[in-house]
Design a protein around this motif. Structure first.
Motif, short mmCIF file in Angstrom:
data_model
loop_
_atom_site.label_atom_id
_atom_site.label_comp_id
_atom_site.label_asym_id
_atom_site.label_seq_id
_atom_site.Cartn_x
_atom_site.Cartn_y
_atom_site.Cartn_z
N SER A 1 0.84 -1.19 0.00
CA SER A 1 0.00 0.00 0.00
C SER A 1 0.87 1.24 0.00
O SER A 1 2.01 1.23 0.48
CB SER A 1 -0.92 0.00 1.22
OG SER A 1 -0.18 -0.20 2.42
N GLU B 1 -3.72 7.40 -2.63
CA GLU B 1 -3.76 6.19 -1.81
C GLU B 1 -3.99 5.00 -2.72
O GLU B 1 -4.88 5.04 -3.58
CB GLU B 1 -4.86 6.30 -0.77
CG GLU B 1 -4.86 5.21 0.28
CD GLU B 1 -5.86 5.50 1.41
OE1 GLU B 1 -6.02 4.65 2.29
OE2 GLU B 1 -6.48 6.61 1.39
N TYR C 1 -3.76 0.47 -3.07
CA TYR C 1 -3.58 -0.86 -2.48
C TYR C 1 -3.41 -1.87 -3.61
O TYR C 1 -4.25 -1.94 -4.51
CB TYR C 1 -4.77 -1.24 -1.60
CG TYR C 1 -4.94 -0.30 -0.44
CD1 TYR C 1 -4.31 -0.53 0.78
CD2 TYR C 1 -5.71 0.87 -0.57
CE1 TYR C 1 -4.44 0.34 1.84
CE2 TYR C 1 -5.84 1.75 0.48
CZ TYR C 1 -5.20 1.48 1.68
OH TYR C 1 -5.32 2.36 2.73
N SER D 1 -7.51 -1.01 3.21
CA SER D 1 -7.18 -0.06 4.27
C SER D 1 -7.34 -0.64 5.66
O SER D 1 -6.87 -0.05 6.64
CB SER D 1 -8.04 1.20 4.13
OG SER D 1 -9.42 0.86 4.24
N THR E 1 -1.40 0.49 9.30
CA THR E 1 -1.85 0.73 7.93
C THR E 1 -1.32 2.10 7.48
O THR E 1 -0.90 2.92 8.30
CB THR E 1 -3.38 0.74 7.85
OG1 THR E 1 -3.88 1.87 8.61
CG2 THR E 1 -3.98 -0.54 8.41
N GLU F 1 -3.07 4.58 6.41
CA GLU F 1 -3.92 5.65 6.94
C GLU F 1 -3.60 5.93 8.40
O GLU F 1 -3.53 7.09 8.83
CB GLU F 1 -5.39 5.28 6.77
CG GLU F 1 -5.86 5.31 5.32
CD GLU F 1 -7.35 5.05 5.18
OE1 GLU F 1 -8.01 4.78 6.22
OE2 GLU F 1 -7.86 5.12 4.04
#
Length: 398
Positions: A78, A90, A92, A106, A284, A286
């Motif tokens: 990610s 962003e 993945y 996420s 993660t 985020e």
């Protein structure tokens, strides 16, 4: 528009080609190799922070093109790019669990490897800031029977202790291959006093033992487990709901990513997987961005403490690379600093780059081994900053 110099343009092109080639021929268990000439990074001021603007949409397509190349070359992970508190990009790619056909999302936490040290170091500085400990006091003041009287807490933080890596000396005194705990490593050190690699505070050498001990100091001072302290004082207050400390007495949650070798072969665990502080925090992109942004709002550390953390500590070798208190850094002659930390453990390769003067951040977390991940942040930086260059990497996809 920014006019791109030919040398920078060629450097970006070369790096993209090299990254793709490296990803396709990675050796299992290879350590991160950063011997390639670095792409220059520095200040970045974006006028196109609106992700709905036509200019940013062009750049986003170029980043997508770059990551399609990385995906074809084997990248599984990610990426997040943030600017002044806003997520600009962003992505993945690949799987959290290949066998179960679970795509990476996420919600899937990745082993941060040595990027975990940013949390351990910050926790120690929080205790120093609030006068629960003093980083210039001897470690022996906090850890009973610690056999090196001249080593201070600061010397653990900046890797100037001279201690050997526990991964090397533990097998000399312990035949079992089961998980070892922080406490057991400290008992071995107290009993056998492994020989220091150099005299205390005479030079820098990165060493995981330092951060194992720091995690144990946190436990001694707070009378809390490392996990409980991190949850109560960092993860929960900052809203890092997918971040946790892995310890040997726990089973990884199903949402955690599997650590893979090439070909999606799961990495086997070994005795070092029981130790935390140097690694074993899962997160993660985020949540890591929440961690990054907390420093700008002083939610955990004061500006005075951050200045302490971001101060270079070793000057034996000339150059822009240095280490502060829990952070690697690039210190340029013009005074600009990039604060960062990479990680590598089993199949997990992580990058956390913070351009603190501009509040610009690049985070890459991979759970399938690839040294090429460490070359991604400079390329991403240049693709974003040098708007004249990005058009050269469009693969035609809209």
């Amino acid at each position: 528009m920014i006019i791109l110099k030919r040398t920078v343009f060629l450097s970006v092109v070369l790096s993209i080609v090299i990254i793709a080639c490296q990803s396709g021929r990675e050796k299992v268990n290879a350590r991160p190799s950063l011997g390639l000439p670095p792409i220059e990074m520095g200040a970045i001021q974006l006028s196109y922070s609106d992700t709905n603007s036509p200019e940013w949409k062009v750049i986003a397509r170029r980043l997508d093109s770059f990551y399609r190349i990385q995906e074809r070359a084997g990248f599984n992970g990610s990426v997040l790019v943030g600017y002044q508190g806003k997520i600009l990009y962003e992505k993945y790619i690949g799987y959290s669990n290949k066998r179960e056909n679970i795509p990476l999302s996420s919600d899937n936490a990745v082993q941060l490897a040595s990027t975990s040290k940013t949390f351990t170091g910050a926790a120690i500085l929080y205790l120093h800031q609030n006068k629960y400990l003093d980083i210039d006091h001897p470690v022996a003041q906090y850890i009973k029977d610690f056999p090196y009287p001249d080593i201070t807490v600061r010397m653990l933080l900046n890797h100037r202790s001279g201690l050997p890596d526990y991964g090397h000396f533990v097998p000399l005194y312990r035949k079992s291959k089961d998980f070892i705990s922080n406490d057991e490593v400290l008992r071995i050190m107290a009993q056998h006093k492994p020989h220091q690699e150099f005299k205390t505070n005479t030079r820098f050498k990165y060493c995981n033992t330092n951060y194992l001990i720091l995690a144990s100091i946190i436990e001694e001072v707070t009378e809390m487990s490392f996990d409980a302290f991190m949850q109560q004082y960092i993860f929960k207050p900052l809203g890092m709901t997918h971040t946790f400390v892995y310890t040997a007495d726990k089973q990884l949650p199903s949402s955690a990513t599997i650590s893979y070798q090439g070909g999606y072969v799961p990495f086997p665990l070994d005795f070092r997987d029981g130790v935390y502080g140097d690694k074993n925090i899962y997160s993660t992109v985020e949540d890591m961005y929440r961690w990054d942004q907390s420093f700008y709002s002083n939610k955990f550390l004061s500006n005075e403490t951050l200045e302490l953390a971001y101060g270079p500590c070793s000057f034996e070798r000339p150059g822009i690379k240095n280490y502060g208190l829990g952070w690697r850094m690039l210190c340029y002659p013009d005074g600009y600093k990039i604060i960062y930390h990479n990680g590598w453990w089993h199949g997990n390769n992580t990058c956390f780059y913070r351009f603190i003067k501009d509040n610009f951040t690049i985070i890459v977390l991979g759970n399938k081994h690839s040294n090429a991940i460490y070359r991604q942040p400079p390329v991403v930086y240049n693709l974003i900053k040098n708007t004249e260059a990005v058009g050269q990497f469009d693969d035609g996809a809209e």
